[in-house]
Scaffold this motif. Sequence first.
Motif, PDB file in Angstrom:
ATOM      1  N   CYS A  20       8.983  57.175  23.632  1.00  0.00           N
ATOM      2  CA  CYS A  20       9.955  58.266  23.529  1.00  0.00           C
ATOM      3  C   CYS A  20      11.245  57.907  22.793  1.00  0.00           C
ATOM      4  CB  CYS A  20      10.292  58.813  24.915  1.00  0.00           C
ATOM      5  SG  CYS A  20      11.229  57.695  25.952  1.00  0.00           S
ATOM      6  N   GLU A  21      11.692  56.660  22.901  1.00  0.00           N
ATOM      7  CA  GLU A  21      13.045  56.366  22.402  1.00  0.00           C
ATOM      8  C   GLU A  21      13.205  56.521  20.900  1.00  0.00           C
ATOM      9  OE1 GLU A  21      14.139  52.460  23.776  1.00  0.00           O
ATOM     10  OE2 GLU A  21      14.348  53.120  25.842  1.00  0.00           O
ATOM     11  N   GLY A  22      12.260  56.037  20.123  1.00  0.00           N
ATOM     12  CA  GLY A  22      12.474  55.978  18.677  1.00  0.00           C
ATOM     13  C   GLY A  22      13.514  54.911  18.394  1.00  0.00           C
ATOM     14  N   ALA A  23      14.326  55.136  17.348  1.00  0.00           N
ATOM     15  CA  ALA A  23      15.404  54.176  17.010  1.00  0.00           C
ATOM     16  C   ALA A  23      14.875  52.752  17.040  1.00  0.00           C
ATOM     17  CB  ALA A  23      16.579  54.352  17.985  1.00  0.00           C
ATOM     18  N   TYR A  24      13.737  52.554  16.427  1.00  0.00           N
ATOM     19  CA  TYR A  24      13.022  51.280  16.594  1.00  0.00           C
ATOM     20  C   TYR A  24      13.763  50.101  15.978  1.00  0.00           C
ATOM     21  CZ  TYR A  24      11.453  51.030  11.740  1.00  0.00           C
ATOM     22  OH  TYR A  24      11.418  50.916  10.389  1.00  0.00           O
ATOM     23  N   ASN A  25      14.686  50.396  15.046  1.00  0.00           N
ATOM     24  CA  ASN A  25      15.413  49.269  14.433  1.00  0.00           C
ATOM     25  C   ASN A  25      16.920  49.483  14.504  1.00  0.00           C
ATOM     26  OD1 ASN A  25      15.651  51.324  12.672  1.00  0.00           O
ATOM     27  ND2 ASN A  25      14.816  50.263  10.885  1.00  0.00           N
ATOM     28  N   GLU A  26      17.343  50.265  15.503  1.00  0.00           N
ATOM     29  CA  GLU A  26      18.798  50.517  15.618  1.00  0.00           C
ATOM     30  C   GLU A  26      19.459  49.586  16.618  1.00  0.00           C
ATOM     31  OE1 GLU A  26      20.266  54.594  16.087  1.00  0.00           O
ATOM     32  OE2 GLU A  26      18.492  55.230  14.955  1.00  0.00           O
ATOM     33  N   ASP A  27      20.724  49.357  16.393  1.00  0.00           N
ATOM     34  CA  ASP A  27      21.568  48.603  17.333  1.00  0.00           C
ATOM     35  C   ASP A  27      20.974  47.246  17.707  1.00  0.00           C
ATOM     36  OD1 ASP A  27      23.453  50.635  17.331  1.00  0.00           O
ATOM     37  OD2 ASP A  27      22.615  51.630  19.088  1.00  0.00           O
ATOM     38  N   GLY A  28      20.363  46.617  16.724  1.00  0.00           N
ATOM     39  CA  GLY A  28      19.900  45.238  16.945  1.00  0.00           C
ATOM     40  C   GLY A  28      18.534  45.100  17.561  1.00  0.00           C
ATOM     41  N   LYS A  29      17.820  46.213  17.751  1.00  0.00           N
ATOM     42  CA  LYS A  29      16.481  46.093  18.361  1.00  0.00           C
ATOM     43  C   LYS A  29      15.533  45.334  17.424  1.00  0.00           C
ATOM     44  CE  LYS A  29      12.499  48.763  19.989  1.00  0.00           C
ATOM     45  NZ  LYS A  29      11.607  48.191  18.984  1.00  0.00           N
ATOM     46  N   GLY A  30      14.727  44.461  18.009  1.00  0.00           N
ATOM     47  CA  GLY A  30      13.677  43.797  17.236  1.00  0.00           C
ATOM     48  C   GLY A  30      12.418  44.651  17.262  1.00  0.00           C
ATOM     49  N   LEU A  31      11.419  44.238  16.519  1.00  0.00           N
ATOM     50  CA  LEU A  31      10.156  44.987  16.523  1.00  0.00           C
ATOM     51  C   LEU A  31       9.379  44.669  17.798  1.00  0.00           C
ATOM     52  CD1 LEU A  31       8.871  44.517  12.853  1.00  0.00           C
ATOM     53  CD2 LEU A  31      10.040  46.505  13.840  1.00  0.00           C
ATOM     54  N   SER A  32       8.679  45.682  18.287  1.00  0.00           N
ATOM     55  CA  SER A  32       7.763  45.426  19.404  1.00  0.00           C
ATOM     56  C   SER A  32       6.354  45.615  18.850  1.00  0.00           C
ATOM     57  CB  SER A  32       8.022  46.390  20.562  1.00  0.00           C
ATOM     58  OG  SER A  32       7.220  47.545  20.452  1.00  0.00           O
ATOM     59  N   VAL A  33       5.366  45.230  19.612  1.00  0.00           N
ATOM     60  CA  VAL A  33       3.989  45.380  19.114  1.00  0.00           C
ATOM     61  C   VAL A  33       3.693  46.834  18.759  1.00  0.00           C
ATOM     62  CG1 VAL A  33       3.066  43.366  20.340  1.00  0.00           C
ATOM     63  CG2 VAL A  33       3.013  45.596  21.453  1.00  0.00           C
ATOM     64  N   GLN A  34       4.318  47.769  19.494  1.00  0.00           N
ATOM     65  CA  GLN A  34       4.039  49.191  19.245  1.00  0.00           C
ATOM     66  C   GLN A  34       4.497  49.638  17.862  1.00  0.00           C
ATOM     67  OE1 GLN A  34       2.325  51.216  21.003  1.00  0.00           O
ATOM     68  NE2 GLN A  34       2.225  50.252  23.017  1.00  0.00           N
TER      69      GLN A  34
END
Length: 471
Positions: A20-34
């Motif tokens: 649900c969140e989206g923003a997969y590369n915002e605010d320092g988030k790393g990649l997840s397997v998804q």
Amino acid sequence: MESKFPKDFLWGGAVAANQCEGAYNEDGKGLSVQDVMPHGLRGGRTAAPTDDNLKLMGIDFYHRYKDDIKLFAEMGFKVFRTSVAWSRIFPNGDDEKPNEKGLEFYDRLFDECLKYNIKPLVTLSHYEPPLALAEKYGGWTDRRVISLFERFAVTVLKRYKDKVKYWLTFNEINAILKAPFMCGAIPDANLSPSELYSAMHHQLVASASVTKLCHEIIPDAKVGCMILGVTVYPLTPSPDDVLLTMLRDRETYQFAHIHARGEYPPYLLKYFERNNIRVDITEEDKKILKNTVDFISFSYYSSICESADKNSEKTGGNLSRGCINPYLKSSEWGWQIDPKGLRYTLTKLYDMFSLPLFIAENGLGAEDILIDGENGGKTVNDDYRIKYLNDHLVEVEKAIDDGIPVMGYTSWGCIDIVSASTAEMKKRYGYIYVDRNNDGSGSLARFRKKSFYWYKKVIETNGASLDRGTE
Ligand code: BGP
């Protein structure tokens, strides 16, 4: 009719960060397997995120959570289940320091829930390990990942100790045996049974260790495990079918056994021995496993049958498929609909482990048709969803009336989200419609479905408004 649900029953809904969140590369988030699984469970992975991965934007919950929680509050939610995306807090899984911006997001999210007296129920790992763990460690096959997970858990537990009192360790922990990449960041498709079961063991040790840490850090917290609740019936009374069903059941219940009894069941150890599966269960691991959970939570969508006849027809399902039950109808995605199976599972789990139970997921994935609603708005006449949920809740009530302590019920995908197994938007579970389509188009606007008002009433009356038919 008078409701049998306890006064403090936790009514609510559930989602997972990656759906649900989206923003997969915002605010320092790393990649997840998804982020590299654009087509879900059976679609394999890509080298990097691709535009056709609907999860990258999800339903933009990261930016719209305030409005969405307001809608949950309007329905009267007492609890909201979501997960903390590990890669938002530790972008590579093994970073020394957490990402403050990621932590701040969940502060805001939980504060928003608490503003409406909605208790957060938080899953620490819901099918979204950091991708970097796959590349650097081979995921959960590597024992070192246990301490990386502990670091993540301790950070999160300390940060939210005053805000979150209900925790789940791993979503559907038994699923690692079926989907090693999604659940365990394990990149190797040709995994040996020893490697796979070692990864499972590492997660089980991590789960018990985090249960202990949670009890220490938040003494008034309740920690549960979360099991993919596959209900299995023998297809016929043939002793072969009955025996196979018993063995199939063990594949599920062994995970509850370890969490509830603090040790491996003898039959699983025998299975390792007979099949020459080498799992390093150290004396220290055995001690850690003794940290048992406060409650057992599980997902329940459907039941399946087991048969010794190899040619029997198979059902749909995401992780567990079985033979078709001629007495049941199926969803559009081929998942058999079986409300009584939920009462059966509640009863069985309680008979086996005598721990309070929490239904962490249940719901009907269906295609919805958006129509004009009141005051120029839009809605969906989802009577099929209302019937599914109503009939399941009636069975939950019967289990409660039988004396089984059921703490709460969080229906799955309380707002439409991207599906886990097929990574599509078309399969919807929510009380709230989200205008987003499989091709990525749509305004992301939210609309209350008919089931929204139905669930509001159910919560308002603590279940008294359920339709119990003529039974
Ligand atoms: C469970 C998962 C959820 C969820 C649900 C429905 O197994 O824990 O993440 O998505 O199944 O499955 P799907 O989304 O594939 O319809």
